[in-house]
Design an enzyme around this catalytic site. Structure first.
Site: not given
Ligand code: NAP
Length: 303
Positions: A9, A11, A182, A200, A262
């Site tokens: 996804g 990150l 955070k 915000n 979340e």
């Molecule tokens: P995201 O874009 O929704 O990506 C999550 C990924 O995990 C998706 O590709 C999903 O697959 C995959 N996944 C879930 N269950 C799985 C499994 N059992 N096996 C394989 N893959 C699986 O999430 P994100 O934004 O990167 O966030 C990840 C974490 O980082 C979160 O807790 C978020 O709060 C934190 N975070 C994110 C950011 C940001 O800017 N994005 C910044 C700081 C913190 P599918 O594609 O198949 O659904």
């Protein structure tokens, strides 16, 4: 040593591409054969950066692949983390290391309990990325990542690999304090932006509501042994509201786009922890109740 990255996804892709560009071996772990086929059809991950976008044909496999895992970046959402690691646990080599990128608190302990044989390193990141489509991620904001292990304060030697990969980071001796801080900032801002349906900056019109929540969050953090993380919370909340006035919070964006939030690992975790400590935080509880109602009314999960 190979970097296995679960979750291609936002990150996860951002980390995987930068590690691979530094010449490090990277393998993506995708949900199932269908997702793997879709990935292979796309030919790899595309990272969109301000100057250019590029396709990176990284190796990928499913959770069911047999290869042992020594180092894993767990890059799924907090609500998927425990199930994902349960599926992957049989593949973890003795002494495996996990880096948990999940926001909020609660998922890290749930993961650690499932894999007592592994070292779990917690992360807190201010980097920004979003998915423009499947296998296409936009690097939206440079930031910093703090890593730490509450059980073992020694920094792992592979931090130099992150340096080579250009992943700005620091080893933190108080990662729980960082995660609590955070979480508190998130609880004071994000739910209110959903309930008031505002950016915000809109919260500047609700100073009393914000101040009351901050006072209760300070009480919670102090009770949890996180007095340092509670210092100057209200001032920082006001500063963040001002500095990010034009932005919609991540929770607002999730709700507006009909995506699961979340909440269970943010405000939900704060309220559950308060109840465990028999601490009465009526405004935080009321906020949680209103947010749950609002999510349910939209047909979104409440945990
Ligand atoms: P995201 O874009 O929704 O990506 C999550 C990924 O995990 C998706 O590709 C999903 O697959 C995959 N996944 C879930 N269950 C799985 C499994 N059992 N096996 C394989 N893959 C699986 O999430 P994100 O934004 O990167 O966030 C990840 C974490 O980082 C979160 O807790 C978020 O709060 C934190 N975070 C994110 C950011 C940001 O800017 N994005 C910044 C700081 C913190 P599918 O594609 O198949 O659904």
């Amino acid at each position: 040593m190979t970097w296995h990255v679960l979750g291609a996804g936002s990150l996860g892709s951002l980390w995987a591409v930068r590690l691979a560009r530094a010449g490090l071996p990277v393998r993506l772990i995708l949900r199932n054969a269908e997702r793997l086929a879709s990935y292979e059809q796309a030919g790899g991950l595309t990272l969109v950066e301000p100057e250019h976008s590029q396709l990176y044909p990284l190796d990928a496999q499913t959770v069911a692949a047999p290869e042992p895992i020594e180092r894993l970046l767990l890059a799924c959402k907090a609500y998927d983390a425990e199930a994902a690691i349960t599926e992957l646990a049989p593949r973890l080599a003795p002494g495996a290391e996990l880096i948990l990128l999940q926001n909020g608190l609660g998922s890290q302990d749930a993961v650690a309990a499932r894999v007592p044989q592994a070292r779990c390193i917690f992360a807190s990141s201010t980097e920004g990325a979003f998915r423009e489509g499947d296998w296409r991620v936009v690097f939206a904001g440079h930031g910093h990542t703090w890593l730490g292990d509450p059980q073992n304060l020694a920094a792992p030697p592979w931090l130099t690999e992150l340096e080579h990969a250009g992943i700005a980071h620091d080893w933190s001796l108080d990662i729980l304090g960082r995660l609590w801080r955070k979480l508190a900032l998130n609880c004071a801002i994000n739910p209110l932006t959903v309930l008031h349906d505002c950016r915000n900056g809109g919260l500047a019109e609700h100073p009393a509501e914000v101040a009351t929540l901050c006072a209760e969050l300070v009480e919670l953090l102090t009770t949890c042994g996180q007095a340092d993380a509670a210092k100057g919370l209200e001032q920082e909340v006001r500063r963040v509201i001002q500095a990010t006035a034009a932005n919609y919070s991540s929770m607002h964006q999730d709700v507006a786009q009909g995506r699961r939030t979340e909440i269970g690992y943010l405000l939900g975790h704060a309220c559950a922890t308060a109840r465990r400590h028999r601490l009465s935080l009526p405004h935080l509880e009321a906020l949680h109740g209103r947010l749950l109602d609002s999510l349910r009314a939209r047909g979104l999960p409440s945990h």
